[in-house]
Enzyme design. Structure first.
Site, PDB file in Angstrom:
ATOM      1  N   ASP A 298       7.672  30.462  46.306  1.00  0.00           N
ATOM      2  CA  ASP A 298       6.270  30.654  46.688  1.00  0.00           C
ATOM      3  C   ASP A 298       5.847  32.068  46.291  1.00  0.00           C
ATOM      4  O   ASP A 298       5.362  32.843  47.100  1.00  0.00           O
ATOM      5  CB  ASP A 298       6.093  30.420  48.200  1.00  0.00           C
ATOM      6  CG  ASP A 298       4.630  30.535  48.626  1.00  0.00           C
ATOM      7  OD1 ASP A 298       3.745  30.444  47.746  1.00  0.00           O
ATOM      8  OD2 ASP A 298       4.370  30.727  49.831  1.00  0.00           O
TER       9      ASP A 298
ATOM     10  N   ASP B 201      10.234  29.358  59.926  1.00  0.00           N
ATOM     11  CA  ASP B 201       9.565  30.403  60.725  1.00  0.00           C
ATOM     12  C   ASP B 201      10.568  31.179  61.557  1.00  0.00           C
ATOM     13  O   ASP B 201      11.466  30.590  62.185  1.00  0.00           O
ATOM     14  CB  ASP B 201       8.548  29.766  61.678  1.00  0.00           C
ATOM     15  CG  ASP B 201       7.193  29.577  61.023  1.00  0.00           C
ATOM     16  OD1 ASP B 201       7.153  29.232  59.833  1.00  0.00           O
ATOM     17  OD2 ASP B 201       6.178  29.767  61.722  1.00  0.00           O
TER      18      ASP B 201
ATOM     19  N   ASP C  17       1.000  39.130  56.218  1.00  0.00           N
ATOM     20  CA  ASP C  17       0.822  37.720  55.878  1.00  0.00           C
ATOM     21  C   ASP C  17       0.746  36.884  57.161  1.00  0.00           C
ATOM     22  O   ASP C  17       1.485  37.122  58.110  1.00  0.00           O
ATOM     23  CB  ASP C  17       2.058  37.283  55.056  1.00  0.00           C
ATOM     24  CG  ASP C  17       1.878  35.943  54.383  1.00  0.00           C
ATOM     25  OD1 ASP C  17       0.929  35.800  53.591  1.00  0.00           O
ATOM     26  OD2 ASP C  17       2.687  35.034  54.650  1.00  0.00           O
TER      27      ASP C  17
ATOM     28  N   GLU D  23      -4.186  38.971  57.157  1.00  0.00           N
ATOM     29  CA  GLU D  23      -4.793  37.711  56.794  1.00  0.00           C
ATOM     30  C   GLU D  23      -4.881  36.883  58.065  1.00  0.00           C
ATOM     31  O   GLU D  23      -3.860  36.560  58.661  1.00  0.00           O
ATOM     32  CB  GLU D  23      -3.865  37.054  55.774  1.00  0.00           C
ATOM     33  CG  GLU D  23      -4.322  35.759  55.248  1.00  0.00           C
ATOM     34  CD  GLU D  23      -3.153  34.927  54.716  1.00  0.00           C
ATOM     35  OE1 GLU D  23      -3.371  34.226  53.745  1.00  0.00           O
ATOM     36  OE2 GLU D  23      -2.051  34.965  55.297  1.00  0.00           O
TER      37      GLU D  23
ATOM     38  N   ASP E 299      -4.681  33.690  45.983  1.00  0.00           N
ATOM     39  CA  ASP E 299      -4.597  32.281  46.383  1.00  0.00           C
ATOM     40  C   ASP E 299      -5.828  31.526  45.879  1.00  0.00           C
ATOM     41  O   ASP E 299      -6.669  32.083  45.190  1.00  0.00           O
ATOM     42  CB  ASP E 299      -4.508  32.177  47.904  1.00  0.00           C
ATOM     43  CG  ASP E 299      -3.187  32.717  48.442  1.00  0.00           C
ATOM     44  OD1 ASP E 299      -2.174  32.663  47.706  1.00  0.00           O
ATOM     45  OD2 ASP E 299      -3.170  33.203  49.584  1.00  0.00           O
TER      46      ASP E 299
HETATM   47  C1  NOJ Z   1      -0.425  33.501  52.555  1.00  0.00           C
HETATM   48  C2  NOJ Z   1      -0.206  33.951  51.160  1.00  0.00           C
HETATM   49  O1  NOJ Z   1      -1.381  34.573  50.693  1.00  0.00           O
HETATM   50  C3  NOJ Z   1       0.178  32.745  50.350  1.00  0.00           C
HETATM   51  O2  NOJ Z   1       0.227  33.037  48.978  1.00  0.00           O
HETATM   52  C4  NOJ Z   1       1.496  32.215  50.866  1.00  0.00           C
HETATM   53  O3  NOJ Z   1       1.805  30.999  50.225  1.00  0.00           O
HETATM   54  C5  NOJ Z   1       1.465  31.969  52.367  1.00  0.00           C
HETATM   55  N1  NOJ Z   1       0.817  33.009  53.109  1.00  0.00           N
HETATM   56  C6  NOJ Z   1       2.872  31.818  52.915  1.00  0.00           C
HETATM   57  O4  NOJ Z   1       3.489  33.070  52.963  1.00  0.00           O
END
Ligand code: NOJ
Length: 550
Positions: free
Chosen positions: A60, A170, A200, A242, A312
């Site tokens: 990811d 998690d 994050d 975020e 994203d």
């Molecule tokens: C938010 C991040 O911006 C995204 O790219 C990621 O896949 C998820 N959190 C999981 O960490």
């Protein structure tokens, strides 16, 4: 910069692996980034936000770490990272890094140990259930790609919780040992010299997950703890998080109910982002006016981070289905341009038809609205996306530096590149690259440099208050102002195509030699502010008044 440096910052985010490759292995690295710091300084960037830098299997894009105390060897060493901090500081640029502690990779040694035995010292570092949780198929963040939030692990003989992909278990924040470890990780990087963290998944970090309860309680006090910890370790460090939640929940992320700003310093303004997209799609500023009016007031010191694009998809989940469809129709008409039933996996230039006027308008609007602007790498030259790449990788292609093989990003064989460069169509590196735009004083890059410099001469935009100027304006036109101790700025943006004339003469008594400081063209002088002309897609930044001592 003053104490609240973040209020007047210009943040630039990038992935090290797609920015600049110094050793020709096809993957961008820290030394490559160091070589580009002068470029970033010239652009006017004052803070870099680096996407995850830790070792990772990269399922990811690094948001699946296997070691929080190191940098991915593909990027270099900790020594290189310390050098980056030093070189950035020499140029007045701060560095913040992604802090991804809601989860780890399933290959992190903690999880490997945790799943291996109920007696593992790390077993309770993760969230387990012996029984199959009833909410197993609820709360997925990646609909279509993720099918559950609890996965059965045969080795562990139990179910583990993962808010994101199943390879991202998690961490259990109810466990004091985990909380202590998170603080240790933060201390480590602060000690090295980072100026803070992009946190994050903040709403999930504070979740005290209970199997079977899709609305598990949240422990906001943990945010207070983290803030305190960070502040003791480095007084000027910032937490930028975020938290894409309902507006009424946002203030709690900034501070407790007593009104003190004792939690996160900054939050990304997802609400404004969605409304900006809707406004651009409709060519009507009303959604932005609503956002300015409806967003909850922040405690002193709290700050928004604005963005048009980040790494994203454009997340339109806070819009109604009807509004979302309006945005899709304009900016993501093909199914392939959309993702997760809620967003668009495109960059801004293609979304706006590569229309220079609309691009300037959109970024002028973002940068002049309240808060700290965040700019994604490549947007400053108008890069495009590669929809042939899966998911969000479409907008994570290598930076286009030059009209040279691999866009000047790397000297590796093209098949070794971390991701292919865009080499076809109107967004190919032949047409869109830094070198060409640096040589052209009328380029988008040159415009960004000028716009950012103008912004930095108007600190009231970031640290003052921003309000809609509520006077009758021609359709499509937004008038807003920023007021602070350094003075007052007034902004006009015409989201529509027709020419317009705006009357702001009621502001004349406040004015003190008002003057245009930025615009899409040269307009007749502002005069008595009663006949301010504005072309279709035009914009004007007008300094109304300078504050005392400025
Ligand atoms: C938010 C991040 O911006 C995204 O790219 C990621 O896949 C998820 N959190 C999981 O960490």
């Amino acid at each position: 910069m003053g104490d609240r440096w973040y209020s007047e910052a210009v943040v630039y985010c990038l992935d090290i692996d797609t920015y600049a490759d110094s050793d020709g292995d096809g993957v961008g690295d820290i030394r490559g980034l160091i070589g580009r710091l002068d470029y970033l300084a010239r652009l006017g960037v004052t803070c870099l936000w680096l996407h995850p830098i830790h070792p990772s299997p990269n399922k990811d894009d690094g948001y699946d770490a296997t070691d929080f105390y190191n940098v991915d060897p593909r990027f270099g060493t900790l020594g290189d990272f310390a050098e980056l901090l030093h070189q950035a500081q020499n140029r007045g640029i701060r560095v913040i890094i992604d802090l991804v502690v809601n989860h780890t990779s399933d290959q992190h040694p903690w999880f490997v140990s945790a799943r291996s035995s109920p007696d593992s010292p790390y077993r309770d570092w993760y969230v387990w259930s012996d029984e199959e949780p009833e909410d197993r198929h609820q709360g997925m963040v990646f609909p279509g790609e993720q099918h559950e939030t609890w996965t059965y692990d045969r080795t562990a003989k139990g179910w583990y919780y993962h808010r994101f992909y199943k390879f991202q278990p998690d961490l259990n924040m109810a466990n004091p040992a985990v909380r202590a470890e998170v603080k240790k990780i933060m201390s480590f990087w602060l000690q090295l010299g980072v100026s803070g963290f992009r946190m994050d998944a903040a709403p999930f970090i504070i979740e005290l997950t209970e199997p079977g309860n899709p609305n598990s309680p949240k422990d906001f006090e943990f945010l207070t703890e983290l803030r305190q910890h960070v502040q003791w370790r480095r007084g000027d460090a910032v937490l930028l998080a975020e938290a894409n939640v309902e507006p009424d929940q946002l203030p709690t992320f900034f501070g407790d109910s007593g009104g003190s700003a004792n939690r996160l310093h900054m939050l990304f303004d997802f609400m404004l982002n969605g409304r900006l997209m809707l406004a651009l799609a409709r060519q009507d500023p009303e959604p932005v006016i609503e956002a300015l009016r409806d967003t909850p007031a922040l405690p002193e010191g709290g700050q928004w981070a604005t963005f048009l694009r980040n790494h994203d998809e454009i997340d339109l989940s806070r819009l109604t289905a009807e509004q979302r469809n309006e945005v899709y129709a304009q900016f993501g008409p093909d199914e392939d341009m959309r993702i997760y039933d809620r967003g668009i996996r495109r960059r801004l230039a293609p979304m706006l038809g590569n229309d220079r006027r609309r691009l300037e308008l959109a970024y002028s609007l973002q940068f002049s609205l309240r808060g700290t602007p965040v700019l994604r790498y490549g947007e400053e030259i108008g890069m495009g996306e590669d929809l042939s790449l899966p998911g969000r990788q479409a907008i994570r292609t290598p930076m286009q530096w030059r009209y040279q093989p691999n866009a000047g990003f790397s000297t590796a064989d093209p098949e070794k590149l971390v991701r292919p460069v865009i080499d076809k169509g109107e967004f190919s590196y032949e047409k869109v690259n830094v070198t060409a735009q640096r040589a052209d004083r009328t380029s988008l890059l040159a415009w960004f440099e000028r716009m950012i410099r103008t912004l930095r001469e108007a600190p009231e935009i970031g640290s003052g208050s921003t309000t809609h100027i509520d006077v009758p304006t021609p359709p499509g036109v937004l008038a807003h102002r920023a007021d602070g101790s350094t003075g007052t700025m007034v902004f006009l943006h015409n989201l529509g195509t027709g020419d317009a004339v705006v009357d702001l003469s009621h502001l004349e008594p406040e004015a003190d030699l008002p003057i245009d400081v930025l615009g899409d063209r040269s307009y007749a002088p502002v005069g008595k502010l009663d006949r301010l002309q504005l072309a279709g897609y035009g914009y004007r930044w007008i300094r109304l008044r300078r504050g005392r001592g400025f």
